[in-house]
Design an enzyme around this catalytic site. Structure first.
Site, PDB file in Angstrom:
ATOM      1  N   GLY A   1    -135.280 -11.654 -38.406  1.00 25.33           N
ATOM      2  CA  GLY A   1    -134.275  -9.854 -39.415  1.00 25.33           C
ATOM      3  C   GLY A   1    -132.911  -9.964 -39.094  1.00 25.33           C
TER       4      GLY A   1
ATOM      5  N   TYR B   1    -123.755 -34.758 -34.446  1.00 31.42           N
ATOM      6  CA  TYR B   1    -122.209 -34.899 -35.148  1.00 31.42           C
ATOM      7  C   TYR B   1    -121.035 -35.522 -34.410  1.00 31.42           C
ATOM      8  CZ  TYR B   1    -125.918 -33.155 -38.646  1.00 31.42           C
ATOM      9  OH  TYR B   1    -126.898 -32.959 -39.281  1.00 31.42           O
TER      10      TYR B   1
ATOM     11  N   HIS C   1    -134.012 -31.234 -33.159  1.00 31.24           N
ATOM     12  CA  HIS C   1    -133.222 -31.987 -34.659  1.00 31.24           C
ATOM     13  C   HIS C   1    -134.574 -33.032 -35.586  1.00 31.24           C
ATOM     14  CE1 HIS C   1    -129.414 -34.270 -35.810  1.00 31.24           C
ATOM     15  NE2 HIS C   1    -130.068 -34.460 -37.568  1.00 31.24           N
TER      16      HIS C   1
END
Length: 502
Positions: free
Chosen positions: A246, A285, A341
């Site tokens: 949505g 990261y 991931h």
């Protein structure tokens, strides 16, 4: 991002002609603008944006509302912006080719405005034009009152177009003069097929609530509102896609893989300044905190930015805690999307923790990365919420032409990481003779061609870069379109050549 209300929103940059000692009855004029960047690139991973998940997705009727206005002190501009916000209209600012000066606008001095208003034949030239005015069913027409009437530039506007079968709803800004005679005189300039509303006057102290109340009182036919796209269909006007959760997500953004904290700050600032709103990061990261800080340091409202992060398999055994850790590291009240991931032990349990985070309001949308057909067939029956996104390696040398349509058939949006080939492969891909030839034909860069190819395949792109020029270029993908032949030529480059292990 704004909540979906079954209305197609268009983003325009508005400028104003800035005068100071001008009365409110003589309001402002400027120019309509939409901006996009330039050419060249680099690369990385993911992306996303938002509204609230109660909206119903319906197909567009193809009809639109336009707010066209002339303003010189900002009063009419403000009313126009409120109308556009309430209706989801496009906005066009009527700008004089010869801009009005403060001196021009002084009442009863014999200046330019006085002369024009007393000359029935005066038609000041307009700079620019509305593109394809025939697409609009309703035009809200706004202007200040000058000497009891609409400025003559409004006459120029009305006489410049064939407004057959359009509904015009005038509005004016004035201290005291009503809209009556000004609107009547304008009405006489258009054909009998035009439906002309009585309109409304707003004083200088009008509020947004006043505008909302007026809009709600209007009997606008349903066909006059453009409805939002269906789930998964790219909207190239708003540059977003409606997720099955949505929420709307931008279809291009910035991947932050391998960016240091300082590089993140510079890159995200460049992205946001250029109009980009999708940022992809991940626990692995090591820069989630820097991403969150850059978002908080920006002037862009949080709700306009779509942030994606990822849980790594080493976090799956304590996923609920890892989600809270991500929120804390980023310093955000919510995360637009968290994805797993790649497949690993405990991935189903970790995904169920993501589902709970959605229920708790910590996360708005959830998804997967590096899941292909076999993995999805095994995984999906074990979870309750269909992923909103699957993010996989996709570029011209590794195209996943069987995987993409399969994912899309499930109502899941596809996002490509390594869109420009990935570490050690970007130069080869950008210099591919087929891609270079297509780029030269369009006067764009190879990177732009590749990213546009992805978009036309329905793949969201999140190229990574620490170069502000490249970041701006990677967002500038809407001034050209690849032909079917060019798409096929790039499709023919597929080598099934994966550039990373997962």
């Amino acid at each position: 991002m704004k909540k979906l209300v079954a209305i197609l929103l268009s983003a325009l940059l508005l400028t104003s002609c800035g005068t100071q000692a001008v009365s409110e009855e003589q309001t402002d004029a400027v120019t309509k603008a939409t901006t996009e960047p330039t050419n060249e690139a680099t690369e990385s991973t993911t992306s996303s944006t938002e509204p609230e998940p109660e909206a119903e997705a319906t197909e567009s009727s193809g009809s639109k509302i336009l707010v066209a206005y002339f303003s010189c002190t900002g009063t009419t501009e403000q009313i126009a912006e409120w109308i556009a916000s309430e209706t989801g209209a496009d906005v066009y600012e009527i700008v004089a080719a010869d801009p009005y000066t403060e001196e021009d606008l002084q009442y009863y001095t014999g200046g330019r405005a006085d002369q024009e208003q007393s000359d029935d034949s005066a038609r000041p030239e307009i700079d620019g034009a509305v593109e394809d005015i025939s697409q609009y069913d309703v035009i809200f027409l706004g202007y200040p009152i000058w000497h009891g009437q609409a400025p003559k530039i409004i006459y120029t506007f009305l006489e410049s177009y064939d407004l057959e079968d359009v509904t015009i709803i005038p509005f004016c800004t004035s201290h005291s003069s009503g809209i009556g005679s000004s609107a009547e005189n304008l009405h006489s300039l258009v054909s009998d097929s035009v439906s002309w509303n009585d309109g409304r006057r707003f004083s200088g102290d009008a509020t947004e609530d006043d505008v909302t109340e007026w809009i709600e009182s209007l009997d606008l036919p349903e066909s006059e509102v453009s409805e939002v796209s269906e789930v998964g269909v790219f909207n190239f006007e708003t540059k977003t896609v409606l997720l099955n959760s949505g929420y709307e997500m931008p279809i291009m953004g910035l991947g932050t893989y391998s960016l240091s904290d300082e590089e993140c700050a510079v890159s995200i600032a460049a992205l946001l300044e250029a109009g980009g709103r999708l940022i992809d990061t991940a626990y692995m990261y090591g820069n989630e905190a820097a991403v969150g800080q850059a978002i908080r340091d920006s002037d862009v409202p949080r709700e306009e930015i779509f942030v994606i992060t990822k849980l790594y398999p080493t976090q799956y055994s304590y996923a609920a805690e890892a989600i809270d850790d991500a929120l804390e590291r980023m310093g955000l009240d919510y995360i637009d999307m968290i994805i797993l991931h790649h497949p690993g032990d405990g991935d189903v349990e970790a995904y169920l923790a993501l589902e709970q985070a959605v229920a708790d309001g910590k996360v708005r949308s959830i998804g997967l990365s590096n899941w292909y057909i076999e993995e999805l067939e095994e995984f999906l029956p074990q979870v309750n919420i269909t992923p909103a996104l699957v993010q996989n390696e996709i570029h011209p040398y590794y195209q996943e032409n069987d995987v993409i349509p399969y994912i899309q058939s499930l109502g899941i949006v596809v996002q490509g990481w390594y869109p420009l080939g990935g570490r050690g492969h970007t130069s080869e891909l950008l210099n591919d003779e087929t891609i270079v030839a297509i780029a030269e034909a369009h006067g764009v860069s190879s990177a732009q061609v590749i990213l546009r190819w992805n978009l036309q395949k329905g793949v969201v792109v999140i190229p990574g870069s620490s170069d502000p020029d490249h970041i701006r270029e990677n967002l500038d993908l809407f001034g050209f379109e690849l032909t079917d032949e060019e798409m096929e030529a790039i499709n023919a480059l597929d080598r099934n050549e994966k550039h990373d292990w997962y």
